[in-house]
Design a protein around this motif. Structure first.
Motif: not given
Length: 235
Positions: A103-109, A13-19, A26-34, A115-121
């Motif tokens: 809901v919790l998964r979206w908060e995590e994403l 799931l995390s790899t698909r999210k990265a792809a 924009e962040l998205r979630m597939t029906s496979l993820d759900i 965190g990624d943006r802050q790390q890049l900055a």
């Protein structure tokens, strides 16, 4: 317009999210993820989404984004790619536990993306240390500008063929300098003649504690004065 994308089922799931991040901002979630998150067969999730799509089209004016993935046989299968709003809309028909997981998964994403943006900055730790060294170095250069062409006691002692310890002791006995608070100072009656300058050194302990050390150095004029006092023609 329907977007077609190929997503491998062998990725997590995390790899698909990265792809997906690489393909669209924009962040998205597939029906496979759900399905994976809720522990439900993917076909059941597809059916639930299709049932709710009609009402979504009436209100929003557009269908959910349909994409494709390769199954374990390498065959293309349909799945949905949903935004956060679309996912939470679909979740309204789910049981409380499944809805809470989404809901919790979206908060995590979103936390991960932040965190990624802050790390890049932020610069790397090595770059931060280099920047700090440059700042400290520039500050020391300005502080030590007046003592740029001066000599330390060790350097002057060598011109008189003395150790630093003996050199300082001789000057002390002659009343040229005195020691106070761990540092040597020029005698009060010799102040203001341009014989000495102050140099600053900054160091850090193994615990990261900053240490600032001030010490007296000798100018060329001061070296001439010492030469006359000590009687050694060193230059």
């Amino acid at each position: 317009m329907i977007t077609t994308t190929v997503i491998s089922t062998t990725t997590s799931l995390s790899t698909r999210k990265a792809a997906q991040r690489g393909q669209q901002e924009e962040l998205r979630m597939t029906s496979l993820d759900i399905a994976e998150l809720c522990g439900k067969p993917h076909n059941d999730i597809l059916k639930a989404i299709r049932k709710m799509e009609l009402a979504w089209v009436k209100i929003n004016g557009g269908k959910f984004s349909l994409v494709e993935y390769k199954d374990s046989k390498g065959e293309l299968r349909p799945c949905y790619s949903l935004s956060k709003t679309e996912t939470l809309y679909i979740a309204t028909k789910f049981k409380d536990e499944m809805r809470a997981k989404l809901v919790l998964r979206w908060e995590e994403l979103e936390r991960e993306r932040l965190g990624d943006r802050q790390q890049l900055a932020l610069p790397s730790p090595q770059k931060i240390l280099a920047m700090a060294d440059n700042i400290v170095g520039e500050g020391l250069r300005i502080l030590n500008e007046a003592a740029e062409d001066t000599l330390t006691a060790t350097q002057v002692a060598k011109t008189f063929n003395m150790t630093t310890l003996d050199f300082n002791a001789v000057l002390r006995d002659m009343g040229i300098q005195y020691r106070r608070n761990g540092r040597w100072n020029l005698s009060d009656d010799l102040q203001g003649r341009g014989y000495t300058a102050e140099r600053t050194h900054v160091s850090y302990s193994l615990k990261g504690e900053k240490k600032i050390h001030h010490y007296m150095t000798w100018t060329l004029e001061g070296l001439r004065f010492l030469n006359a006092k000590l009687g050694y023609p060193n230059f």
